[in-house]
Design an enzyme around this catalytic site. Structure first.
Site, PDB file in Angstrom:
ATOM      1  N   THR A 160       0.778  -1.179  -0.141  1.00 42.32           N
ATOM      2  CA  THR A 160      -0.079   0.620   0.087  1.00 42.32           C
ATOM      3  C   THR A 160       0.895   1.363  -0.365  1.00 42.32           C
ATOM      4  OG1 THR A 160       0.006   0.314   2.205  1.00 42.32           O
ATOM      5  CG2 THR A 160      -1.933  -0.944   1.217  1.00 42.32           C
ATOM      6  N   LEU A 169      -2.441   4.872   0.041  1.00 48.94           N
ATOM      7  CA  LEU A 169      -4.644   4.983  -0.281  1.00 48.94           C
ATOM      8  C   LEU A 169      -4.486   2.981  -0.021  1.00 48.94           C
ATOM      9  CD1 LEU A 169      -7.294   6.174  -0.734  1.00 48.94           C
ATOM     10  CD2 LEU A 169      -6.840   6.078  -2.929  1.00 48.94           C
ATOM     11  N   HIS A 170      -4.455   2.958   0.882  1.00 48.88           N
ATOM     12  CA  HIS A 170      -3.853   1.433   1.835  1.00 48.88           C
ATOM     13  C   HIS A 170      -5.654   0.063   1.365  1.00 48.88           C
ATOM     14  CE1 HIS A 170      -0.924   2.533   3.983  1.00 48.88           C
ATOM     15  NE2 HIS A 170      -1.457   3.305   4.815  1.00 48.88           N
ATOM     16  N   ASP A 171      -6.570   1.373   2.439  1.00 53.36           N
ATOM     17  CA  ASP A 171      -7.548  -0.109   1.723  1.00 53.36           C
ATOM     18  C   ASP A 171      -8.571   0.028   0.192  1.00 53.36           C
ATOM     19  OD1 ASP A 171      -9.633   1.000   4.835  1.00 53.36           O
ATOM     20  OD2 ASP A 171      -7.481  -0.533   4.844  1.00 53.36           O
TER      21      ASP A 171
END
Ligand code: RIB
Ligand code: CA
Length: 317
Positions: free
Chosen positions: A199, A245-247
């Site tokens: 990520t 922007l992880h999710d």
């Protein structure tokens, strides 16, 4: 013709969760995924906020028909740790919030997960947890037979070659509920992990946020405002041009796995050490020789990822 994934997103919205959910709703509009439900968990902010935010996001996308369930209000064993310093007190800093119209289901999220998976066809449902794994761990512990219905669990969490973001050795999701993460990793379910290792290679930039802001719809501007607020924290903290922007990376993997690379490994989670609690220990070179229990993702085609994200957001109101 492969069928489109049926997906349940388990979430603690949270600004990057909001991006992931809006992305998923856009992909649903493009007929690339079928979102069955949102199950909410305490994490970035307490459960009453994560649940309210999930309903608000459904309103924003005109998806009031998506069932939203409230789940665990605290980790299995630890005291809840939240992240208002990142996401704001409400969890959705950066934009005006309204009283949501999307109804909250009365059934508990864990009961919904169990009942849905028990009735589902084999290997038919993708679980996409992007918060602490408390709900998923409870469902798999209470009804292990649910595993038959799981096509894969695509988890946003963990870190190994990248350093931690809540402690030097742990990502937030595994740190908040390390016992849940350990249970899920030991469950035998087919697991893909989207850790900070990948990520942190999917970072926002002025150009990428502007591409959302340039969209001719409310949700493009809204998401740009949310992400502008979110990345404030990461650029200051990580010195990146823009926050990771992880999710949304987990949602992207479930629909576009070809954008990613990784390796089957054995992973376990530290639950006892005060110093490294929540650390995901990855046996990258298989030195322990233990059965591999997860696909650990560490590469992404970030340009294509942001292009797909922007195109999906463009389909929203
Ligand atoms: O470590 C990143 C994760 O923690 C993301 O899911 C973010 O929303 C927070 O929950
Ligand atoms: Ca999250």
């Amino acid at each position: 013709m492969t069928s489109i994934p049926k997906m349940i997103i388990d979430t603690d919205p949270g600004q990057d969760d909001a991006a992931a959910i809006l992305f998923a709703f856009g992909l649903q509009n493009q007929k690339l995924v079928d979102i069955i439900a949102l199950t909410c968990v305490a994490g970035n902010v307490p459960l009453h906020y994560t649940t309210k935010n999930a309903r608000i996001i459904c309103d924003w996308a005109d998806k009031q028909n998506i069932p939203v369930f409230a789940g665990a209000n605290k980790p299995l064993i630890k005291t809840l740790v939240t992240a208002e310093e990142v996401h704001g007190k409400t969890g959705l800093d950066g934009v005006p919030l309204h009283e949501p119209q999307t109804p909250l289901q009365t059934e508990h999220a864990v009961s919904f997960l169990i009942e849905t998976l028990k009735k589902a066809q084999p290997n038919s449902i993708t679980l996409c947890p992007v918060g602490p794994l408390t709900n998923i761990a409870q469902a798999l512990s209470m009804a292990p037979e649910c595993i038959q219905a799981i096509k894969e669990i695509v988890i946003m969490g963990g870190t190994f070659f990248e350093v931690g973001n809540i402690t030097p050795s742990a990502d937030f999701n595994f740190f908040v509920d390390p016992h849940a993460a350990k249970i899920v990793l030991q469950s035998g379910a087919p697991i893909t992990i989207i850790p900070l290792d990948v990520t942190h290679k999917a970072c926002l930039s002025i150009k990428r946020v502007q591409a959302l802001r340039d969209l001719p719809n409310q949700n493009g501007t809204r998401l740009a405002d949310i992400l502008q607020s979110y990345e404030r924290f990461d650029t200051q903290k990580f010195g990146l041009e823009g926050g990771p922007l992880h999710d949304p990376c987990a949602v992207a993997y479930a629909v576009f796995p070809e954008l990613f690379k990784g390796k089957e490994v054995f992973v376990d989670v530290e639950t006892c050490s005060e110093l490294t609690q929540g650390a995901s220990v990855v046996d990258w070179w298989h030195v322990w020789g233990k059965p591999k229990n997860a696909f650990w993702v560490n590469e992404i085609d970030d340009e294509q990822f942001f292009s797909y994200l922007t195109r999906a957001i463009a389909t929203l109101p």
